[in-house]
Design a protein around this motif. Structure first.
Motif, PDB file in Angstrom:
ATOM      1  N   ALA A 195       2.868 -14.382  13.808  1.00 50.30           N
ATOM      2  CA  ALA A 195       3.742 -13.818  12.780  1.00 50.30           C
ATOM      3  C   ALA A 195       2.925 -13.177  11.664  1.00 50.30           C
ATOM      4  CB  ALA A 195       4.661 -14.905  12.208  1.00 50.30           C
ATOM      5  N   LEU A 196       1.935 -13.901  11.165  1.00 47.36           N
ATOM      6  CA  LEU A 196       1.118 -13.353  10.074  1.00 47.36           C
ATOM      7  C   LEU A 196       0.344 -12.121  10.520  1.00 47.36           C
ATOM      8  CD1 LEU A 196      -0.233 -16.516   8.226  1.00 47.36           C
ATOM      9  CD2 LEU A 196       1.581 -14.951   7.511  1.00 47.36           C
ATOM     10  N   ALA A 197      -0.168 -12.131  11.730  1.00 42.89           N
ATOM     11  CA  ALA A 197      -0.904 -10.962  12.239  1.00 42.89           C
ATOM     12  C   ALA A 197       0.008  -9.736  12.297  1.00 42.89           C
ATOM     13  CB  ALA A 197      -1.494 -11.258  13.611  1.00 42.89           C
ATOM     14  N   HIS A 198       1.211  -9.907  12.832  1.00 35.40           N
ATOM     15  CA  HIS A 198       2.153  -8.801  12.966  1.00 35.40           C
ATOM     16  C   HIS A 198       2.590  -8.278  11.592  1.00 35.40           C
ATOM     17  CE1 HIS A 198       6.295  -7.381  14.702  1.00 35.40           C
ATOM     18  NE2 HIS A 198       5.595  -6.391  14.220  1.00 35.40           N
ATOM     19  N   LEU A 199       2.971  -9.173  10.705  1.00 41.52           N
ATOM     20  CA  LEU A 199       3.474  -8.752   9.394  1.00 41.52           C
ATOM     21  C   LEU A 199       2.374  -8.146   8.529  1.00 41.52           C
ATOM     22  CD1 LEU A 199       5.925 -11.707   8.704  1.00 41.52           C
ATOM     23  CD2 LEU A 199       6.381  -9.509   9.784  1.00 41.52           C
ATOM     24  N   PHE A 205       2.094  -4.196   6.659  1.00 41.15           N
ATOM     25  CA  PHE A 205       1.635  -3.851   5.307  1.00 41.15           C
ATOM     26  C   PHE A 205       0.427  -2.922   5.367  1.00 41.15           C
ATOM     27  CE2 PHE A 205       4.232  -7.426   3.988  1.00 41.15           C
ATOM     28  CZ  PHE A 205       4.648  -7.052   2.715  1.00 41.15           C
ATOM     29  N   THR A 206      -0.526  -3.222   6.248  1.00 40.53           N
ATOM     30  CA  THR A 206      -1.734  -2.407   6.373  1.00 40.53           C
ATOM     31  C   THR A 206      -1.409  -0.983   6.789  1.00 40.53           C
ATOM     32  OG1 THR A 206      -3.002  -4.378   6.984  1.00 40.53           O
ATOM     33  CG2 THR A 206      -3.974  -2.257   7.532  1.00 40.53           C
ATOM     34  N   ASN A 207      -0.407  -0.822   7.650  1.00 41.54           N
ATOM     35  CA  ASN A 207      -0.002   0.504   8.130  1.00 41.54           C
ATOM     36  C   ASN A 207       1.050   1.165   7.256  1.00 41.54           C
ATOM     37  OD1 ASN A 207      -1.758   0.354  10.313  1.00 41.54           O
ATOM     38  ND2 ASN A 207      -0.239  -0.680  11.576  1.00 41.54           N
ATOM     39  N   ARG A 208       1.258   0.615   6.049  1.00 40.95           N
ATOM     40  CA  ARG A 208       2.214   1.166   5.074  1.00 40.95           C
ATOM     41  C   ARG A 208       3.625   1.280   5.640  1.00 40.95           C
ATOM     42  NH1 ARG A 208      -2.341   4.718   4.305  1.00 40.95           N
ATOM     43  NH2 ARG A 208      -3.328   4.283   2.293  1.00 40.95           N
ATOM     44  N   PHE A 209       3.989   0.424   6.560  1.00 43.53           N
ATOM     45  CA  PHE A 209       5.314   0.430   7.173  1.00 43.53           C
ATOM     46  C   PHE A 209       5.625   1.774   7.812  1.00 43.53           C
ATOM     47  CE2 PHE A 209       5.353  -2.945   4.066  1.00 43.53           C
ATOM     48  CZ  PHE A 209       5.943  -3.987   4.764  1.00 43.53           C
ATOM     49  N   GLY A 210       4.582   2.468   8.288  1.00 39.55           N
ATOM     50  CA  GLY A 210       4.758   3.740   8.974  1.00 39.55           C
ATOM     51  C   GLY A 210       4.948   4.934   8.055  1.00 39.55           C
ATOM     52  N   GLU A 211       4.800   4.725   6.751  1.00 39.69           N
ATOM     53  CA  GLU A 211       4.937   5.829   5.800  1.00 39.69           C
ATOM     54  C   GLU A 211       3.600   6.525   5.605  1.00 39.69           C
ATOM     55  OE1 GLU A 211       6.682   4.147   2.264  1.00 39.69           O
ATOM     56  OE2 GLU A 211       8.607   3.855   3.255  1.00 39.69           O
ATOM     57  N   ALA A 212       3.644   7.819   5.341  1.00 40.40           N
ATOM     58  CA  ALA A 212       2.416   8.601   5.185  1.00 40.40           C
ATOM     59  C   ALA A 212       1.574   8.125   4.004  1.00 40.40           C
ATOM     60  CB  ALA A 212       2.754  10.076   5.032  1.00 40.40           C
ATOM     61  N   LEU A 271       0.790  -1.234   0.000  1.00 43.15           N
ATOM     62  CA  LEU A 271       0.000   0.000   0.000  1.00 43.15           C
ATOM     63  C   LEU A 271       0.820   1.280   0.000  1.00 43.15           C
ATOM     64  CD1 LEU A 271      -2.689  -1.092   2.625  1.00 43.15           C
ATOM     65  CD2 LEU A 271      -2.862  -1.183   0.128  1.00 43.15           C
ATOM     66  N   ASN A 272       2.074   1.217   0.435  1.00 43.12           N
ATOM     67  CA  ASN A 272       2.852   2.453   0.498  1.00 43.12           C
ATOM     68  C   ASN A 272       3.302   2.874  -0.903  1.00 43.12           C
ATOM     69  OD1 ASN A 272       4.346   0.043   1.125  1.00 43.12           O
ATOM     70  ND2 ASN A 272       6.160   1.306   1.288  1.00 43.12           N
ATOM     71  N   LYS A 273       3.313   4.156  -1.124  1.00 42.07           N
ATOM     72  CA  LYS A 273       3.532   4.762  -2.443  1.00 42.07           C
ATOM     73  C   LYS A 273       4.806   4.288  -3.145  1.00 42.07           C
ATOM     74  CE  LYS A 273       3.691   9.340  -4.571  1.00 42.07           C
ATOM     75  NZ  LYS A 273       3.620  10.774  -4.298  1.00 42.07           N
ATOM     76  N   LEU A 274       5.886   4.120  -2.401  1.00 44.99           N
ATOM     77  CA  LEU A 274       7.163   3.749  -3.007  1.00 44.99           C
ATOM     78  C   LEU A 274       7.366   2.234  -3.095  1.00 44.99           C
ATOM     79  CD1 LEU A 274       9.451   6.416  -1.325  1.00 44.99           C
ATOM     80  CD2 LEU A 274       8.475   6.451  -3.631  1.00 44.99           C
ATOM     81  N   GLY A 275       6.364   1.466  -2.690  1.00 39.88           N
ATOM     82  CA  GLY A 275       6.475   0.018  -2.771  1.00 39.88           C
ATOM     83  C   GLY A 275       7.364  -0.546  -1.684  1.00 39.88           C
ATOM     84  N   LEU A 276       7.810  -1.770  -1.892  1.00 38.15           N
ATOM     85  CA  LEU A 276       8.646  -2.445  -0.907  1.00 38.15           C
ATOM     86  C   LEU A 276      10.105  -2.115  -1.183  1.00 38.15           C
ATOM     87  CD1 LEU A 276       8.055  -4.293   1.508  1.00 38.15           C
ATOM     88  CD2 LEU A 276       8.600  -6.230   0.045  1.00 38.15           C
TER      89      LEU A 276
END
Length: 89
Positions: A73-77, A81-88, A9-14
């Motif tokens: 593990a799956l819940a945390h990871l 992804f859902t939180n965009r790894f903390g990116e705006a 979901l984050n704009k710059l990808g992984l």
């Protein structure tokens, strides 16, 4: 073994920073964790493997875990992804 389907979901990808966060989080668990896109799979505990996937925003992939703490593990990871790894974006 459990598998969930998730999207980048984050704009710059992984890119480097989220790959590092994902690998660090995956290494907290004893379960083996795999990230699969199309026919390619990598160990989610390997930052280099994750970065070589070059996953752009909008990519749908499968996250699998197999082991004693696979649910946690799956819940945390998935949350990363859902939180965009903390990116705006």
């Amino acid at each position: 073994m459990k598998t969930v389907e998730i999207s980048v979901l984050n704009k710059l990808g992984l890119h480097a920073r989220p790959s590092a966060q994902l690998a660090k989080a995956a290494n907290l668990y004893r379960s083996s964790i795999t990230l699969t896109h199309e026919k390619r799979s990598v160990d989610a505990k390997s930052i280099l493997g994750l970065m070589t996937m070059a996953l752009p925003c909008g990519t749908t992939l499968q996250l699998s875990a197999n082991g004693p703490d696979e649910n946690e593990a799956l819940a945390h990871l998935t949350e990363l992804f859902t939180n965009r790894f903390g990116e705006a974006e």
